[in-house]
Write an enzyme that holds these catalytic residues in place. Structure first.
Site, mmCIF file in Angstrom:
data_model
loop_
_atom_site.group_PDB
_atom_site.id
_atom_site.type_symbol
_atom_site.label_atom_id
_atom_site.label_comp_id
_atom_site.label_asym_id
_atom_site.label_seq_id
_atom_site.Cartn_x
_atom_site.Cartn_y
_atom_site.Cartn_z
ATOM 1 N N ALA A 1 20.887 -7.351 -42.158
ATOM 2 C CA ALA A 1 22.289 -7.775 -42.296
ATOM 3 C C ALA A 1 23.176 -6.581 -41.959
ATOM 4 O O ALA A 1 24.047 -6.177 -42.739
ATOM 5 C CB ALA A 1 22.572 -8.313 -43.692
ATOM 6 N N LEU A 2 22.915 -6.027 -40.798
ATOM 7 C CA LEU A 2 23.491 -4.730 -40.445
ATOM 8 C C LEU A 2 24.996 -4.821 -40.211
ATOM 9 O O LEU A 2 25.511 -5.787 -39.657
ATOM 10 C CB LEU A 2 22.811 -4.188 -39.182
ATOM 11 C CG LEU A 2 21.287 -4.010 -39.290
ATOM 12 C CD1 LEU A 2 20.738 -3.443 -37.971
ATOM 13 C CD2 LEU A 2 20.904 -3.102 -40.449
ATOM 14 N N SER B 1 26.256 -5.084 -47.032
ATOM 15 C CA SER B 1 25.721 -6.362 -46.548
ATOM 16 C C SER B 1 26.129 -7.491 -47.476
ATOM 17 O O SER B 1 26.198 -8.650 -47.080
ATOM 18 C CB SER B 1 24.199 -6.308 -46.467
ATOM 19 O OG SER B 1 23.813 -5.266 -45.615
ATOM 20 N N HIS C 1 25.580 0.763 -41.325
ATOM 21 C CA HIS C 1 24.203 1.000 -40.875
ATOM 22 C C HIS C 1 24.191 1.638 -39.484
ATOM 23 O O HIS C 1 23.391 2.525 -39.209
ATOM 24 C CB HIS C 1 23.424 -0.316 -40.791
ATOM 25 C CG HIS C 1 23.200 -0.993 -42.103
ATOM 26 N ND1 HIS C 1 23.785 -2.192 -42.430
ATOM 27 C CD2 HIS C 1 22.445 -0.637 -43.176
ATOM 28 C CE1 HIS C 1 23.392 -2.554 -43.639
ATOM 29 N NE2 HIS C 1 22.596 -1.639 -44.118
#
Ligand code: PAF
Length: 293
Positions: free
Chosen positions: A35-36, A188, A40
Site C-alpha cells: 500500500a505504498l 498506508s 515509502h
C-alpha cells in the site's frame, strides 16, 4: 520503463541478491507491508542514494497484528505497488505467507526495554512480530543498509537495537517523516479515513506542532508540553492510546513534573474512527512541522 524484477520465492530472492553482490554491488533494503505512498518511495530513493542494488519487500506480516487489529482489511495492491516502484528498485520481494512462516514455529526475536512503553503495552506481541519478520527478511536479502521511516519511531529504535545486539552487519537508517501539505503524516492506513476523520486526524500534527513551538520558545516542562499536544488532539479524536514525552533514545516516559533535556521525543497514538494513527516529533532536533495546508 522496464520495472523491477518481482520475486515470490526465497531461493529466487537470495539468488538475485547474491548475483548483485557477485557483481560488486552493495544491497540496500526497504521492508514494507505494501500500500505504498510517497513516504515509502522516499525510503526507496534513499536506498538508491546509498547502494547500487535496491530491494523492496512487500509482505503484510500477520504476527505483528493483534487479534482485533486490521490484518484482514489491511490494503493490498501488489500490482499497483510494483507500478509505483517502477525503476526505483531492482527487486520487489513479495514472499508468500507459507514461505515466511513454514509450519510450527518456536522461534521469536524479542527486544526488551525499548518495547515496554509507548505502543508496546497497547499492542502486545506487535514488536516481537516486527523483529521476527525483519530478522527473516534480513536473512533472505542480506543487505548492507536497511531504511525505515521515522513515523514508526519506536519500531526504528527497536530494529536498530536488534541489529546491533544480533551483530548483524547492516546499517539501519531512519528517514524523516513525509507529510501531506496540511501536516498529516503519510501512512498506508490514511486510506481508511473518511473526509471528516481525515480533518480530525490533522489534530495529531497540530498538537505536535503546538508543543514544538512552545519548546522553541523555551518551555521545558514535560507535563506542560505533553498537555499542550493532548489538549489539541484529545477532543478531536475517537480515543487516545497515549500522548507521551519520552527520552528520545531509551523511550522511557518523563514524569509530568520533569524538565526535558534539549532533545526529547513527543509521541502520540490514537484512534480516529476505527483507524489507529501514530505520529511523533523529536523536540530540539526535527525541523518545525508545517501544518498549513
Ligand atoms: O513498517 C512496516 O511496514 C512493517 O512494520 C515492517 C518493518 C515492514 C515489518 O513488517
Amino acid at each position: 520503463m522496464s520495472g523491477p524484477l518481482v520475486v515470490r520465492t526465497l531461493p529466487e530472492t537470495r539468488a538475485a541478491c547474491d548475483g548483485a553482490r557477485a557483481r560488486g554491488l552493495d544491497v540496500a533494503f526497504v521492508p514494507t507491508m505494501g500500500a505504498l505512498h510517497d513516504g515509502h518511495l522516499a525510503l526507496v530513493k534513499e536506498g538508491r542514494r546509498r547502494a547500487r542494488f535496491v530491494v523492496c519487500s512487500i509482505f503484510v506480516n500477520p504476527t505483528q497484528f493483534g487479534p482485533n487489529e486490521d490484518f484482514a482489511r489491511y490494503p493490498r495492491d501488489l500490482e499497483g505497488d510494483v507500478r509505483k516502484l517502477g525503476d526505483l528498485v531492482d527487486v520487489v520481494f513479495a514472499p508468500r505467507l507459507e514461505d515466511m512462516y513454514p509450519g510450527e514455529e518456536r522461534t521469536r526475536v524479542r527486544v526488551g526495554g525499548l518495547t515496554d512503553h509507548l505502543c508496546g503495552p497497547h499492542r502486545p506481541g506487535h514488536f516481537e512480530g516486527v523483529t521476527t519478520i525483519v530478522t527473516k527478511l534480513f536473512s533472505v536479502v542480506g543487505p548492507c543498509t536497511a531504511i525505515f521511516g521515522k513515523k514508526d519511531y519506536q519500531q526504528l529504535a527497536v530494529l536498530r537495537r536488534m541489529t546491533a545486539d544480533l551483530l548483524l552487519p547492516i546499517e539501519v537508517v531512519g528517514h524523516p517523516i513525509l507529510r501531506e501539505a496540511d501536516g498529516l503524516a503519510m501512512s498506508s492506513r490514511n486510506v481508511y479515513l473518511s473526509s471528516d476523520e481525515r480533518a480530525r486526524a490533522l489534530s495529531l500534527s497540530r498538537g505536535l506542532a503546538a508543543a514544538q513551538r512552545a519548546f522553541a520558545a523555551g518551555e521545558r516542562g514535560a507535563g506542560a508540553l505533553r498537555r499542550l499536544a493532548e489538549s489539541e488532539i484529545a477532543p478531536r479524536v475517537t480515543s487516545v492510546d497515549y500522548v507521551t514525552v519520552a527520552d528520545a533514545d531509551a523511550l522511557v516516559p518523563l514524569e509530568e513534573d520533569a524538565k526535558t533535556p534539549g532533545r526529547v521525543l513527543l509521541a502520540v497514538a490514537c484512534r480516529v474512527g476505527r483507524t489507529r494513527l501514530i505520529d511523533n516529533v523529536v523536540l530540539g532536533e526535527d525541523a518545525p512541522l508545517s501544518t498549513a495546508g
